[in-house]
Design an enzyme around this catalytic site. Structure first.
Site, PDB file in Angstrom:
ATOM      1  CB  SER A 151      -0.974  -0.039   1.235  1.00 62.17           C
ATOM      2  OG  SER A 151      -2.010   0.920   1.031  1.00 62.17           O
ATOM      3  CG  ASP A 153      -6.655  -2.850  -3.659  1.00 57.42           C
ATOM      4  OD1 ASP A 153      -7.465  -1.845  -3.180  1.00 57.42           O
ATOM      5  OD2 ASP A 153      -5.386  -3.022  -3.639  1.00 57.42           O
ATOM      6  CG  HIS A 176      -5.788  -2.319   0.102  1.00 56.62           C
ATOM      7  ND1 HIS A 176      -4.725  -2.347  -0.987  1.00 56.62           N
ATOM      8  CD2 HIS A 176      -5.162  -1.431   1.049  1.00 56.62           C
ATOM      9  CE1 HIS A 176      -3.909  -1.528  -0.608  1.00 56.62           C
ATOM     10  NE2 HIS A 176      -4.030  -0.923   0.469  1.00 56.62           N
TER      11      HIS A 176
END
Length: 318
Positions: free
Chosen positions: A165, A260, A292
């Site tokens: 991320s 995601d 995610h």
């Protein structure tokens, strides 16, 4: 109304900012896991202050070296996610993930603690993360570094950076920055569900105006000096002046998850990297039906295990 109780902005169940300036983190605030020996993997961890002035530190991980007969091990520098504003390498999920990765890949791992926004807006996290990488590189070839785990056990011909991320965003940024010194070069970069965005949707990315505006508000919260969602720091495909062919590594793996919101950005990054004239080797892996950072939320799942296996292979391939 009391400004210390009046909410100014709340974003993605991560952070709440009050009109007084007070920041409340809504996630990533689990009690830190102490460093030490992990009984499940045999990995030993310890914490190290890198820059006391800026508060940069790291958790280091070392596998059971008695099994490797003095062999030098790959070095992995890892950057945690959390939208630049939550979590840390000392949390249960990151300590657990790095324990497992260290044991299975047989690496010396350095999980970096960088300053968090909004108290420390970008580029603070980039500055801290690059400083930590340079500190790691200072242990190569008899350098000035004094951390024995790195100088005695690290193979700096096999130096990797990775992150998930926001941490994947950081990994990209540091790999675009030259100057590690002592001839050290990054061998590979692993980007797990990278936090990239942009003004115009790509592929099947959401066209929902409210969701896109919310995403840009988060970016502006962590990077108030930004020019917007096409800032090269959040959209590395937007700035022709900083071409991806300058990525300073030999190979890249991009992990995306089918459910995601950021999936299309990871795919687009992979495609653009291949087209850029970059001389390295790139691969893309997608976990269908997963959200995610699913590998952190459910590390025992079959797809999380498969992601771990891909990372192990990536870190150990010649």
């Amino acid at each position: 109304m009391d400004p210390d109780a009046e909410v100014d902005v709340e974003l993605f169940d991560m952070v709440r900012l009050y009109k007084s300036g007070r920041v409340e983190r809504l996630a990533g605030t689990d009690v830190d896991v102490p460093a030490g020996v992990d009984p499940d993997t045999g990995v030993t961890s310890k914490d190290k202050v890198i820059d006391p002035d800026d508060g940069v530190s790291a958790r280091l991980f070392l596998p059971d070296i008695s099994r490797f007969a003095g062999a030098k091990l790959p070095v992995l520098v890892y950057y945690h996610g959390g939208g630049f504003c939550i979590d840390s390498p000392f949390s249960p999920r990151y300590t657990g993930f790095l324990n497992s990765l260290t044991a299975q890949a047989r690496v010396v791992a350095v999980s970096v603690y960088y300053r968090l926004a909004p108290e420390h807006p970008l580029p603070a996290a980039y500055h801290d993360s690059l400083a930590a990488l340079r500190w790691v590189a200072s242990h190569a070839d008899g350098g000035s570094g004094k951390e024995e785990w790195l100088s005695q056990h690290g193979d700096f011909g096999r130096l990797f950076v990775a992150g998930d991320s926001a941490g994947a965003n950081i990994a990209h940024q540091v790999a675009m920055s030259a100057g590690l010194g002592r001839g050290v070069r990054i061998k590979g970069v692993a980007l797990i569900h990278p936090y990239f965005w942009g003004v115009e949707p790509v592929g099947s990315e959401t066209r929902d105006k409210e969701m896109r505006e919310k995403s840009e508000r988060l970016w502006r919260l962590v990077c108030p000096e930004t020019t917007g969602a096409d800032d090269a720091r959040i959209n590395p495909l937007a700035d022709a002046a900083v071409p991806l062919r300058g990525l300073a590594c030999e190979r890249v793996v991009v992990e995306v998850a089918g459910e995601d919101m950021l999936r299309e950005r990871g795919r687009a990054y992979y495609e653009k990297l291949k087209e850029s004239g970059w001389s390295g080797e790139a691969e893309l892996a997608e976990a269908e039906g997963e959200a995610h950072v699913y590998h952190l939320e459910n590390p025992a799942s079959e797809k999380a295990k498969a992601l771990m296996e891909r990372l192990v292979t990536f870190l150990n391939r010649d």
